[in-house]
Design a protein around this motif. Structure first.
Motif, short mmCIF file in Angstrom:
data_model
loop_
_atom_site.label_atom_id
_atom_site.label_comp_id
_atom_site.label_asym_id
_atom_site.label_seq_id
_atom_site.Cartn_x
_atom_site.Cartn_y
_atom_site.Cartn_z
N ASN A 159 0.59 -1.66 0.44
CA ASN A 159 -0.12 0.07 0.05
C ASN A 159 0.92 1.53 -0.05
O ASN A 159 1.89 1.11 0.58
N LYS A 160 0.69 2.28 -0.45
CA LYS A 160 1.00 3.47 -1.01
C LYS A 160 1.58 3.96 -1.29
O LYS A 160 3.21 4.79 -1.28
N VAL A 161 1.68 3.39 -2.32
CA VAL A 161 2.48 2.91 -3.37
C VAL A 161 2.16 5.03 -3.86
O VAL A 161 3.82 5.17 -4.92
N ASP A 162 1.07 5.32 -3.68
CA ASP A 162 1.94 6.74 -4.52
C ASP A 162 2.72 7.88 -3.93
O ASP A 162 3.19 8.88 -3.92
N LEU A 163 2.93 7.20 -2.06
CA LEU A 163 4.20 7.47 -1.73
C LEU A 163 5.84 8.14 -2.35
O LEU A 163 6.71 8.59 -1.66
N VAL A 164 5.99 6.80 -3.68
CA VAL A 164 6.44 6.73 -3.70
C VAL A 164 6.81 7.23 -4.43
O VAL A 164 6.59 6.76 -6.08
N GLU A 165 8.36 8.37 -4.68
CA GLU A 165 8.53 9.17 -5.74
C GLU A 165 9.95 7.74 -7.40
O GLU A 165 8.64 8.26 -8.38
N VAL A 166 10.11 7.13 -6.33
CA VAL A 166 10.47 5.98 -7.88
C VAL A 166 9.77 5.04 -7.74
O VAL A 166 10.67 4.53 -6.97
N LYS A 167 9.65 5.19 -8.70
CA LYS A 167 8.75 3.91 -9.35
C LYS A 167 9.74 2.78 -9.07
O LYS A 167 8.93 1.18 -8.77
N LYS A 168 10.87 3.22 -9.64
CA LYS A 168 11.39 1.69 -10.15
C LYS A 168 11.24 0.98 -8.88
O LYS A 168 12.25 -0.28 -8.07
#
Ligand SMILES: Nc1nc2c(ncn2[C@@H]2O[C@H](COP(=O)(O)OP(=O)(O)OP(=O)(O)O)[C@@H](O)[C@H]2O)c(=O)[nH]1
Length: 428
Positions: A270-279
């Motif tokens: 969860n909270k993938v929206d907070l991860v800036e570097v999608k890699k």
């Protein structure tokens, strides 16, 4: 019936029902219909038998469902004088009375149409669907029970809220806001999914669940975990990336590599929206992607909604041919009571920044549906420290007033009716 009923027996929901039963202690001066001797705000700080918040003392904006809502204001002037003035000053010829009536009727007709359209939208019943089509025969019904489990603050409540589409579980920046299981129900077509938002299950540093004190509720959640058709294990991927979350590893370990034979397990990052570097998400995907015992994994944002559609579709596909457990439209009274507690609690957590909310007893004392269709809800916060009471009430009742106003407004919009909310802060 029903795995779900059995499950409910175990769940803390039943505890809640017992805990929040309408109390029969005399509530003499709590009743707002009695004339107020003093402004409650003046006394709220010192006395605990006067309502700290009573929505009757506040002017809340009226809404479409307000039965007392005033009609648009009628002109206060005399029409005959107005017509003469219009004629003399502006040269406007008087209109025939009948056309004014027509204009008024047309407005009323449009208002009625708008109200109907809004009601339709509120019930999420598409215009082109006939009433008969909305009724799903019992033999066609499919259902699924889904438990959501994760470390505190992983986003269980936010995900439940997003999927169910109404605010059923308190969402807050603080941990352990979910104090009991809240049932959320999503009904789409022939399928009904019941969600159980488990309290933040915690593990001791040894990796074993806590057994003492307030964790009775946690134990109850652990014991019900195997009974869900699908178990969603959720964790905060953003947090995990900045500092590997040992609690997640322990939780996964505790659940074991083998799911219960009648259960499917999925992992939600969860909270993938907070991860800036999608890699970075790939790294976590690699770390958790092949976990034994898990059928699927999903990268989601329970708050913003990304990936939730895929998860919902997956869940819909898992549903069994089994009669629904809940009426798809009507909120049961127990669920409504639960929602009322959750909403007030959420507002309280938002406004009180000290640690006290967790030691506070929060009870529903009175629930009444009045003749005009409105709801009278009385809730008490019970503490054993006068100092805590002062914090919750705030200067001149400002804190409890804010909590009450915001909660009242939200409850009105959820229940689509007037709500008379009374909050009381008592010291035992
Ligand atoms: N940015 C972002 N924030 C999220 C997401 N999901 C939850 N949050 C936030 O994370 C915090 C905790 O969310 P909750 O849904 O209350 O977490 P919980 O797992 O139910 O917490 P407990 O009741 O303590 O077990 C809240 O401030 C949420 O707004 C997400 O997908 N993205």
């Amino acid at each position: 019936m029903k795995a779900l009923r059995a499950l409910r027996g175990l769940s803390t929901l039943s505890t809640l029902t017992q805990k929040t039963h309408v109390c029969s202690i005399p509530l003499y001066r709590f009743y707002a219909s009695e004339p107020q001797q003093q402004n409650p705000i003046d006394t709220a700080e010192d006395s605990d038998d006067v309502p700290a918040f009573d929505s009757n003392d506040y002017t809340l904006p009226t809404r479409g469902f307000d039965s007392d809502a005033k009609r648009p204001k009628q002109p206060t002037w005399d029409e005959a004088y107005r017509t003469r003035a219009d004629q003399k000053i502006f040269g406007i010829e008087p209109q025939k009375q009948s056309s004014q009536v027509v204009v008024q009727d047309e407005e009323e007709r449009r208002a009625t149409l708008l109200a109907k359209a809004l009601l339709h939208a509120a019930l999420e019943k598409p215009d082109d669907v006939e009433e008969e089509d909305m009724v799903v025969k019992e033999e066609d019904q499919r259902s699924l029970s889904v438990g959501i489990i994760g470390a505190p603050n992983a986003g269980k409540s936010a995900l439940t809220n997003f999927m169910v589409g109404t605010k059923v579980a308190a969402v807050s920046r603080k941990t352990n806001t979910t104090i009991q299981e809240v049932l959320g129900v999503m009904t789409k077509g022939v399928t009904q999914i019941c969600f159980f938002d488990t309290p933040g299950l915690m593990l001791k540093s040894s990796g074993y669940p806590y057994k003492t004190d307030m964790n009775v509720r946690v134990e109850s959640a652990w014991s019900s975990v195997d009974l869900y058709d699908v178990l969603i294990v959720i964790f905060d991927v953003h947090r995990h990336l900045s500092k590997p979350d040992k609690r997640v590893i322990k939780l996964i370990k505790h659940l074991g590599a083998q799911a219960h034979p009648k259960q499917k397990r999925v992992l939600c990052m969860n909270k993938v929206d907070l991860v800036e570097v999608k890699k970075d998400l790939l790294k976590v995907g690699e770390e958790f992607g092949d976990l034994p015992g898990y059928e699927r994994y999903f990268m989601i944002s329970g708050l913003k909604g990304s990936g939730v559609k895929d998860l919902t579709q997956y869940l819909m596909g898992q549903a069994f041919k089994r009669p629904w457990d809940e009426d798809p439209i009507t909120l049961t009274e127990d669920v409504m009571k639960n929602i009322s507690l959750e909403v007030v609690r959420e507002k309280m957590l938002h406004h009180i920044h000290q640690e006290i909310p967790y030691t506070l007893d929060h009870r529903l004392m009175d629930w009444k549906e009045l003749r005009d269709g409105s709801l009278r809800i009385e809730q008490h916060f019970i503490t054993n420290k006068q100092s805590q009471r002062k914090i919750i009430v705030g200067k001149n009742g400002s804190k409890i007033g804010r909590i009450g106003m915001e909660a009242n407004e939200e409850l009105r919009s959820i229940f689509k009716r007037q709500v008379h909310l009374i909050l009381q802060v008592r010291v035992t």
